[in-house]
Each structure stands twice: as C-alpha cells, then as structure tokens.
Design a protein around this motif. Structure first.
Motif, short mmCIF file in Angstrom:
data_model
loop_
_atom_site.label_atom_id
_atom_site.label_comp_id
_atom_site.label_asym_id
_atom_site.label_seq_id
_atom_site.Cartn_x
_atom_site.Cartn_y
_atom_site.Cartn_z
N CYS A 65 0.68 -124.36 5.24
CA CYS A 65 0.04 -125.71 5.34
C CYS A 65 0.98 -126.79 5.78
CB CYS A 65 -0.16 -126.29 3.65
SG CYS A 65 1.34 -126.14 2.54
N GLU A 66 0.52 -127.97 5.67
CA GLU A 66 1.13 -129.22 6.20
C GLU A 66 1.60 -130.18 5.34
OE1 GLU A 66 -0.01 -128.85 11.11
OE2 GLU A 66 -0.86 -130.49 9.65
N VAL A 67 2.59 -130.89 5.36
CA VAL A 67 2.79 -132.10 4.81
C VAL A 67 3.62 -132.99 5.26
CG1 VAL A 67 3.14 -130.71 2.42
CG2 VAL A 67 5.15 -130.95 3.57
N GLU A 68 3.61 -134.41 5.03
CA GLU A 68 4.46 -135.23 5.83
C GLU A 68 5.90 -135.22 5.84
OE1 GLU A 68 4.68 -139.99 6.63
OE2 GLU A 68 3.46 -139.26 5.03
N LEU A 70 3.57 -132.74 -3.58
CA LEU A 70 3.52 -133.01 -2.30
C LEU A 70 1.85 -132.52 -2.00
CD1 LEU A 70 6.45 -131.31 -0.92
CD2 LEU A 70 6.35 -133.73 -1.45
N ARG A 71 1.13 -133.62 -1.29
CA ARG A 71 -0.33 -133.25 -1.17
C ARG A 71 -0.18 -132.54 0.35
NH1 ARG A 71 -2.93 -133.35 -5.75
NH2 ARG A 71 -2.29 -135.35 -7.02
N ALA A 72 -0.89 -131.31 0.26
CA ALA A 72 -0.84 -130.49 1.71
C ALA A 72 -2.11 -130.63 2.18
CB ALA A 72 -0.48 -129.04 1.10
N VAL A 75 5.69 -123.94 5.48
CA VAL A 75 5.37 -125.23 5.37
C VAL A 75 5.72 -126.04 6.77
CG1 VAL A 75 5.48 -127.47 4.00
CG2 VAL A 75 5.31 -125.12 2.85
N GLU A 134 6.38 -129.47 8.32
CA GLU A 134 6.53 -130.79 8.06
C GLU A 134 6.24 -131.88 9.26
OE1 GLU A 134 10.44 -132.88 5.53
OE2 GLU A 134 10.87 -132.35 7.63
#
Length: 310
Positions: free
Chosen positions: A17-20, A28-30, A95, A97
């Motif tokens: 997934c990706e998170v800011e 953390l909203r992914a 993950v 970033e």
C-alpha cells in the motif's frame, strides 16, 4: 514444451500500500492496496508465466492465511501443488511512503515446519517431472540446513536441473552437496558464503570461479544491485553493468532475474544471452510498484536496449 517447477518452503501473502508519510501512533490512511502470492519460488513462477512459459508451484501452506494464499495462486492462474502444514502461512507488508519515495518492508519469519511436513515435500519432489526446478527463498524454522542439498541429490537421480536462490547455511549446504546447475546469490549473500568482504572485482571473480572449479554449481550469477551482476561458469567470468531505470520498488528484482534467465536457458539461449535477459528482467522489476513483478514488454524493451549499447 519447457517444463519447470518452483519450490517455496516459506511462502507469503504479500500486501502493499501507499501512505503519505510513515509515523508512529497515528492511524495512517493507506491507498493502492494490493495482495499477491509471494515467496521466492512463487514469484519466479509468476514471472515465468508472464514471459510465456508454464510452471508448477510446489509450496507449503497452512492455516487461514494458507487458504487465502491458495486462493491468490488460483487468481493468478498458477498450477500448484500444496504441501499442507499445521502452522499459519506468513503475511508480509510493503509500504511506499509517497512524500519521500522510501519503501518499508516488514517480513515475518514464518511458521515452524514439522519433520513429517518437510519429508512430505521431499517425497513429492522425488516424483516431480520437470526440466528445471527452481528452489528459491529462505528455509523456515524446523527445516534442516541441508534440505536443498537433498534436493540436489534428487535432481541428479531424476535428471532435472536445479536452480538455487537462497542464502546462509542453506546456500552453503546446497553448493557443497553438488547437483546445482545455477545458483544466484546477491553480492551480500555471496560475501557471507565465502566469509570475505570481496572488495575488488578480481576478488569477486576469483571467489566465484573457485565455486565453479569445486563443482558447487555449473553456473553462478551474482547480482549486485546498482553495480550490475557477475556471471561465472567454466567459460570464465562476465561482468555487466546495471541497466539504468527509475526505481519504484525493489520487491521481486532477484526473482525476476532468475525467472528470465531460466526461461532463456530453457529455450536454448547461450549462458551469456540468458544472463543478459535476466539482468533486463531484474531492471524491469524495479519499474513496477509494490509487490507487482516485472512486465514482459519492459523486459524485452530493456533487453534490446542493453544489447544495442553493449
């Protein structure tokens, strides 16, 4: 038709997934969530099929996560032979970033394997019909260090070519047992194997040729990330630079290299050409995000591009 099989003793469900930004405590909203079947041999099979081949996956699977892994393999339309285990199949997480471009990878150790379970695996492989068997990945707890050496003995009896991609004691035992056609350690794994820092190119070449001369493997391909790769065989050594690409993820680069090299070798290409094809696939893998593998059109494009320059 070329017939290969892959073995994954410690498979995983790969989530990405990706998170800011990765921070502690806060939820953390992914975005961009995906789930793929993973582990060395399974990844090799995924790439091999993308390149146009057929592969059977032998793998250990157990618990609720094991059922999910079985389903993911079916979604990827991979031919599979499951060895059931009591433990839970592991789940790994990658993950990305987005604010920094950094990638974080969380990889559990996996379940403990009972003696009866790994012996069942050997029994199945003793009946396998294939031209190549790619044994790739770490040994889970409970499996003896000489497990891959035992497969090497089966390879000699069954007359198939064993491709070995592992590390540590499992790699050392596999190479000392004979029966390995192709081994692909990373440079870090190779340094650990020979017990030396191997600073210069000449030191790496000499150590690689020592493995070949001792009969540890017929072909040795050492991947070095941004420094390219080294090929060693009875014909000598060949060092190639890395193919420059924009890096999106490091997941699956080594597995893509192995799959493409075996694919080329199995279709009659020379060792050098197969090595170059593997290098192109490794570069193509870093172009894809998260737990995705290399794409066939990227492999062909990069292979042609590199050959035009060399």
């Amino acid at each position: 038709m070329l017939n290969i099989a892959t073995l994954t003793l410690n498979p995983t469900i790969d989530t990405a997934c990706e998170v800011e930004r990765v921070t502690d405590t806060r939820k953390l909203r992914a975005t961009g969530e995906r789930h793929d079947p993973g582990g060395g041999g399974i990844n090799v099979a995924r790439v091999f099929v993308r390149l146009g081949g057929n592969a059977r996956c032998y793998y250990l699977s157990g618990g609720a996560t094991g059922v999910a892994l079985d389903g993911l393999l079916d979604l990827h339309q991979l031919v599979r032979t499951k060895i059931g285990i009591a433990g839970q199949t592991r789940v790994s997480t990658t993950v990305h970033e987005t604010s920094t471009g950094l990638e974080y990878r969380f990889v559990p150790g996996g379940p403990t394997i009972a003696e009866s379970e790994w012996l069942s695996c050997l029994d199945l492989l003793a009946e396998a019909r294939c031209d190549y068997l790619v044994a790739s990945g770490s040994l889970p707890v409970g499996v003896p260090d000489d497990f891959y050496a035992r497969i090497g003995a089966i390879a000699q009896e069954r007359d198939f070519r064993l491709v070995l991609d592992t590390s540590g004691a499992a790699l050392a035992a596999g190479l000392s047992g004979g029966g390995v056609y192709l081994a692909k350690p990373s440079i870090e794994e190779f340094r650990a194997l020979v017990g030396s820092d191997l600073i210069t190119e000449r030191e790496i070449e000499e150590a690689a040729m020592d493995i070949i001369k001792r009969g540890g493997a017929e072909i040795l391909a050492i991947t070095m990330g941004s420094d390219g790769a080294l090929l060693a065989s009875k014909a000598g050594t060949l060092r190639l630079p890395a193919i420059a690409v924009e890096t999106r993820s490091a997941v699956g680069a080594g597995d893509s290299f192995v799959a493409a090299m075996v694919y080329a070798l199995g279709h009659g290409d020379s060792t050098e050409r197969a090595f170059r094809y593997g290098l192109a696939a490794g570069a193509a893998a870093v172009l894809t995000p998260g737990t995705d593998m290399c794409r066939a059109d990227d492999v062909e494009r990069l292979f042609q591009q590199a050959n035009a320059v060399s």
